[in-house]
Motif scaffolding. Structure first.
Motif, PDB file in Angstrom:
ATOM      1  N   LEU A 290     -21.421   1.531  -0.739  1.00 36.99           N
ATOM      2  CA  LEU A 290     -21.538   0.123  -0.359  1.00 36.99           C
ATOM      3  C   LEU A 290     -20.337  -0.359   0.455  1.00 36.99           C
ATOM      4  CD1 LEU A 290     -23.065  -1.317  -3.650  1.00 36.99           C
ATOM      5  CD2 LEU A 290     -24.120  -1.414  -1.384  1.00 36.99           C
ATOM      6  N   ILE A 291     -19.149   0.129   0.106  1.00 34.93           N
ATOM      7  CA  ILE A 291     -17.965  -0.430   0.781  1.00 34.93           C
ATOM      8  C   ILE A 291     -17.539   0.379   2.005  1.00 34.93           C
ATOM      9  CG2 ILE A 291     -17.154  -1.400  -1.408  1.00 34.93           C
ATOM     10  CD1 ILE A 291     -14.916   0.708  -1.372  1.00 34.93           C
ATOM     11  N   THR A 292     -18.124   1.562   2.197  1.00 37.01           N
ATOM     12  CA  THR A 292     -17.668   2.417   3.298  1.00 37.01           C
ATOM     13  C   THR A 292     -17.850   1.818   4.702  1.00 37.01           C
ATOM     14  OG1 THR A 292     -17.852   4.478   2.048  1.00 37.01           O
ATOM     15  CG2 THR A 292     -18.038   4.658   4.435  1.00 37.01           C
ATOM     16  N   PRO A 293     -19.048   1.302   5.053  1.00 36.04           N
ATOM     17  CA  PRO A 293     -19.242   0.863   6.448  1.00 36.04           C
ATOM     18  C   PRO A 293     -18.205  -0.152   6.953  1.00 36.04           C
ATOM     19  CG  PRO A 293     -21.344   0.991   5.313  1.00 36.04           C
ATOM     20  CD  PRO A 293     -20.287   1.172   4.268  1.00 36.04           C
ATOM     21  N   PRO A 294     -17.900  -1.227   6.192  1.00 30.27           N
ATOM     22  CA  PRO A 294     -16.891  -2.155   6.728  1.00 30.27           C
ATOM     23  C   PRO A 294     -15.500  -1.527   6.860  1.00 30.27           C
ATOM     24  CG  PRO A 294     -17.627  -2.847   4.532  1.00 30.27           C
ATOM     25  CD  PRO A 294     -18.540  -1.766   4.969  1.00 30.27           C
ATOM     26  N   PHE A 295     -15.148  -0.626   5.938  1.00 31.36           N
ATOM     27  CA  PHE A 295     -13.844   0.039   6.074  1.00 31.36           C
ATOM     28  C   PHE A 295     -13.793   0.845   7.371  1.00 31.36           C
ATOM     29  CE2 PHE A 295     -12.910  -0.630   1.504  1.00 31.36           C
ATOM     30  CZ  PHE A 295     -11.577  -0.980   1.611  1.00 31.36           C
ATOM     31  N   LEU A 296     -14.892   1.516   7.690  1.00 43.13           N
ATOM     32  CA  LEU A 296     -14.891   2.336   8.903  1.00 43.13           C
ATOM     33  C   LEU A 296     -14.896   1.470  10.154  1.00 43.13           C
ATOM     34  CD1 LEU A 296     -17.207   5.355   8.002  1.00 43.13           C
ATOM     35  CD2 LEU A 296     -14.733   5.089   7.744  1.00 43.13           C
ATOM     36  N   SER A 297     -15.680   0.384  10.141  1.00 40.51           N
ATOM     37  CA  SER A 297     -15.739  -0.426  11.362  1.00 40.51           C
ATOM     38  C   SER A 297     -14.417  -1.156  11.604  1.00 40.51           C
ATOM     39  CB  SER A 297     -16.917  -1.401  11.306  1.00 40.51           C
ATOM     40  OG  SER A 297     -16.708  -2.342  10.277  1.00 40.51           O
ATOM     41  N   HIS A 298     -13.703  -1.514  10.538  1.00 37.03           N
ATOM     42  CA  HIS A 298     -12.431  -2.225  10.733  1.00 37.03           C
ATOM     43  C   HIS A 298     -11.273  -1.299  11.103  1.00 37.03           C
ATOM     44  CE1 HIS A 298     -12.824  -6.570   9.517  1.00 37.03           C
ATOM     45  NE2 HIS A 298     -14.051  -6.108   9.380  1.00 37.03           N
ATOM     46  N   GLU A 343     -11.414  -7.638   3.652  1.00 39.16           N
ATOM     47  CA  GLU A 343     -11.892  -7.938   2.304  1.00 39.16           C
ATOM     48  C   GLU A 343     -13.201  -8.736   2.359  1.00 39.16           C
ATOM     49  OE1 GLU A 343      -8.658  -8.621  -0.438  1.00 39.16           O
ATOM     50  OE2 GLU A 343      -9.787 -10.272  -1.317  1.00 39.16           O
ATOM     51  N   ALA A 344     -13.236  -9.715   3.261  1.00 42.79           N
ATOM     52  CA  ALA A 344     -14.451 -10.528   3.399  1.00 42.79           C
ATOM     53  C   ALA A 344     -15.625  -9.658   3.842  1.00 42.79           C
ATOM     54  CB  ALA A 344     -14.204 -11.654   4.410  1.00 42.79           C
ATOM     55  N   ALA A 345     -15.370  -8.748   4.773  1.00 42.77           N
ATOM     56  CA  ALA A 345     -16.444  -7.883   5.277  1.00 42.77           C
ATOM     57  C   ALA A 345     -16.936  -6.935   4.185  1.00 42.77           C
ATOM     58  CB  ALA A 345     -15.943  -7.086   6.485  1.00 42.77           C
ATOM     59  N   VAL A 346     -15.998  -6.400   3.398  1.00 44.04           N
ATOM     60  CA  VAL A 346     -16.386  -5.482   2.327  1.00 44.04           C
ATOM     61  C   VAL A 346     -17.210  -6.230   1.283  1.00 44.04           C
ATOM     62  CG1 VAL A 346     -15.542  -4.022   0.444  1.00 44.04           C
ATOM     63  CG2 VAL A 346     -14.415  -3.941   2.675  1.00 44.04           C
ATOM     64  N   ASN A 347     -16.795  -7.453   0.957  1.00 37.47           N
ATOM     65  CA  ASN A 347     -17.524  -8.214  -0.058  1.00 37.47           C
ATOM     66  C   ASN A 347     -18.905  -8.632   0.435  1.00 37.47           C
ATOM     67  OD1 ASN A 347     -15.641  -7.920  -2.043  1.00 37.47           O
ATOM     68  ND2 ASN A 347     -14.493  -9.750  -1.455  1.00 37.47           N
ATOM     69  N   ALA A 348     -19.013  -8.900   1.724  1.00 40.37           N
ATOM     70  CA  ALA A 348     -20.330  -9.216   2.280  1.00 40.37           C
ATOM     71  C   ALA A 348     -21.229  -7.988   2.174  1.00 40.37           C
ATOM     72  CB  ALA A 348     -20.197  -9.661   3.735  1.00 40.37           C
ATOM     73  N   ALA A 349     -20.666  -6.813   2.469  1.00 40.95           N
ATOM     74  CA  ALA A 349     -21.442  -5.571   2.401  1.00 40.95           C
ATOM     75  C   ALA A 349     -21.783  -5.219   0.956  1.00 40.95           C
ATOM     76  CB  ALA A 349     -20.666  -4.432   3.055  1.00 40.95           C
ATOM     77  N   GLY A 350     -20.942  -5.660   0.020  1.00 47.95           N
ATOM     78  CA  GLY A 350     -21.166  -5.360  -1.396  1.00 47.95           C
ATOM     79  C   GLY A 350     -22.392  -6.062  -1.953  1.00 47.95           C
ATOM     80  N   GLY A 351     -22.852  -7.084  -1.262  1.00 50.49           N
ATOM     81  CA  GLY A 351     -24.113  -7.742  -1.612  1.00 50.49           C
ATOM     82  C   GLY A 351     -24.201  -8.230  -3.047  1.00 50.49           C
ATOM     83  N   GLY A 352     -23.081  -8.678  -3.619  1.00 49.76           N
ATOM     84  CA  GLY A 352     -23.115  -9.192  -4.981  1.00 49.76           C
ATOM     85  C   GLY A 352     -23.137  -8.090  -6.028  1.00 49.76           C
ATOM     86  N   LYS A 353     -23.168  -6.838  -5.585  1.00 52.55           N
ATOM     87  CA  LYS A 353     -23.162  -5.717  -6.535  1.00 52.55           C
ATOM     88  C   LYS A 353     -21.738  -5.223  -6.758  1.00 52.55           C
ATOM     89  CE  LYS A 353     -27.629  -4.312  -4.713  1.00 52.55           C
ATOM     90  NZ  LYS A 353     -28.256  -3.455  -3.709  1.00 52.55           N
ATOM     91  N   VAL A 354     -20.971  -5.241  -5.684  1.00 52.97           N
ATOM     92  CA  VAL A 354     -19.587  -4.774  -5.750  1.00 52.97           C
ATOM     93  C   VAL A 354     -18.703  -5.793  -5.049  1.00 52.97           C
ATOM     94  CG1 VAL A 354     -17.979  -2.983  -4.978  1.00 52.97           C
ATOM     95  CG2 VAL A 354     -20.266  -2.344  -5.756  1.00 52.97           C
TER      96      VAL A 354
END
Ligand SMILES: [Zn+2]
Ligand SMILES: [Zn+2]
Length: 490
Positions: A290-298, A343-354
């Protein structure tokens, strides 16, 4: 052993080379000077020595020492060394293929550029190109030159426009023929003070790049390794090897049923098959996935490695402050990050799960410490348990008293025995409290225990494999229905 000057004269008599390559053969002698200057001093010393012999014994034309000295000066002049050319002229010796005068009034064709200073006045450093660079060098063919330094700087600067780095290290690849030629020469001439051409070159261009780009060379932990491949002075390539970097944070897992890390499908080992709908995954989502895509894009990275401080069970929540983790970014193009935006991008990608919090730069050391610290870490759990029959306060108090501060012996649980070594671990329980719920056949325990304690087995006893256990102390069968991690702390 012959004196150093004699060794240099004999070496240069057989092997034509530039000051850098000459100095490299004697790299272990003297300290605090570069090979180029070392070579310059040795060559000029040898020329002065030869000059002395020729002055002293001007008339002894058949003296072997005179003949050797004259040959040395001629050889050096023929290769275009300015000081040697000047000496040759003064001594009125014939130098083939140069513009040095043979006799009064007669000159040969000038096919070697002669600095004007050779014919008069003082030879300057610029005339000499000190240290003396020479495209005719039998070892490097002119690779050790300001021009090649400039090429290397240009390549590194160009790379820096697409990849952010704050420190670097230079590596190099030379063709085997270059390495062998030098090795053979050293064996033949019995030279034992030499340095590898690669280390010399790495320092030679590393210093130039560091100065031009205002970035330090870092031998231990560079952001990037600049790997030059040197065919010859006109063919120089650059490949980069970006070193990983680390980001620290804490995550909370707000839903049950997702593992911490990417979990390849067992049947196809991640290759993709019908059983996993060609996703290659045993579980469709994980904290890591869940958190990988925003880490890679940033970061512009190509992949990520997830390192957690221990892990909760797939069906356990991770609440409270969250569990510390470090992600390792591979091939990151950006190193200066906006952690708030990330952090904001990762939390958005986490979709309330993570959810993640507290993202900041980390280090390899911190990552290692984090992975190694699980045994010393304390964790607080909330375990909702099912009972066979209602349980009274006296029994609960007795369980609390017997478990707090106790050492638990846990044989590897049956449910993980297929992937963990079967052995007995010793863990400590620090605190136990309880909370009754509406259903008398359920109870909630809050347990604080050493990292790595199997909590489900601490409750159920795992058929006697965990001793003591809450079930055993209560004298009835109990099972953990849901488990949440409330806190992870040192
Ligand atoms: Zn050379
Ligand atoms: Zn599969």
């Amino acid at each position: 052993m012959a004196g150093l000057t004699e060794i240099v004269k004999q070496l240069l008599g057989k092997n034509a080379m530039c000051d850098h390559c000459l100095g490299r053969q004697f790299a272990a002698l003297g300290t605090g000077i570069e090979n180029g200057h070392r070579g310059m001093v040795l060559r000029q010393g040898a020329l002065l020595d030869a000059h002395g012999v020729l002055k002293e014994k001007a008339e002894a034309l058949s003296d072997p020492l005179v003949i050797a000295s004259k040959e040395f000066v001629i050889g050096q002049a023929a290769s275009g060394h300015p000081l040697a050319m000047r000496l040759a002229k003064q001594l009125n010796v014939v130098v083939p293929g140069t513009g040095v005068e043979r006799n009064a009034g007669q000159t040969t064709t000038r096919d070697v550029a002669i600095p004007p200073a050779v014919m008069g006045g003082v030879i300057t450093d610029a005339d000499l190109k000190i240290p003396w660079e020479w495209d005719g060098c039998a070892l490097c063919g002119g690779v050790f030159s300001r021009r090649v330094q400039d090429i290397a700087v240009g390549l590194a600067r160009h790379l820096g426009s697409s990849i952010e780095f704050h420190s670097f290290l230079v590596g190099s690849r030379f063709s085997t023929s270059v390495l062998e030629r030098e090795e053979e020469m050293r064996v033949e001439r019995d030279l034992k003070w030499g340095e590898l051409i690669k280390s010399h070159f790495n320092r030679f261009v590393g210093a130039a790049i560091s100065k031009a780009l205002d970035k330090p060379v870092d031998f231990k932990n560079p952001d990037i390794v600049l790997l030059f491949s040197i065919e010859n002075k006109d063919s120089i390539g650059l490949e980069e090897q970006i070193n990983p970097y680390f980001i620290y944070g804490k995550y909370r897992k707000l839903v049950r049923g997702i593992p911490q890390t990417h979990w390849p499908h067992r049947a196809c080992r991640g290759a993709g098959c019908e059983g996993c709908n060609f996703t290659g995954k045993q579980y469709q989502e994980s904290v890591e996935d869940l958190i990988t895509p925003p880490f890679l894009s940033h970061t512009g990275g190509t992949a990520l490695r997830f390192h957690g401080a221990g892990r909760e069970d797939i069906d356990a929540l991770m609440l409270g402050e969250g569990r510390p983790f470090v992600v390792e970014i591979l091939n990151g193009k950006k190193r200066t990050l906006d952690y708030v935006a990330l952090e904001a991008a990762v939390n958005a990608a986490g979709g309330g799960k993570v959810e993640v919090a507290g993202l900041r730069p980390s280090t390899n050391d911190e990552m290692q410490a984090l992975k190694g610290e699980a045994p010393d870490t304390r964790k607080r759990y909330k375990a909702t348990c099912t009972l066979e029959k209602p349980i009274d306060d006296a029994t609960l108090m007795s369980i609390k008293e017997q478990l707090e501060g106790a050492r638990i012996d846990q044989q590897t649980p049956q449910r993980v025995a297929h992937r963990r070594a079967d052995k007995t671990r010793h863990k400590h329980v620090y605190a136990v409290t309880w909370e009754r719920v509406e259903n008398p056949l359920e109870i909630v325990f809050y347990i604080e225990a050493e990292g790595g304690t199997y909590i489900k087995e601490l409750i159920s006893s795992d058929e006697g494999r965990t001793r003591p256990s809450i079930s055993g102390l209560a004298g009835q069968k109990m099972a953990c229905k849901t488990l949440d991690v409330l806190e992870v702390r040192k």
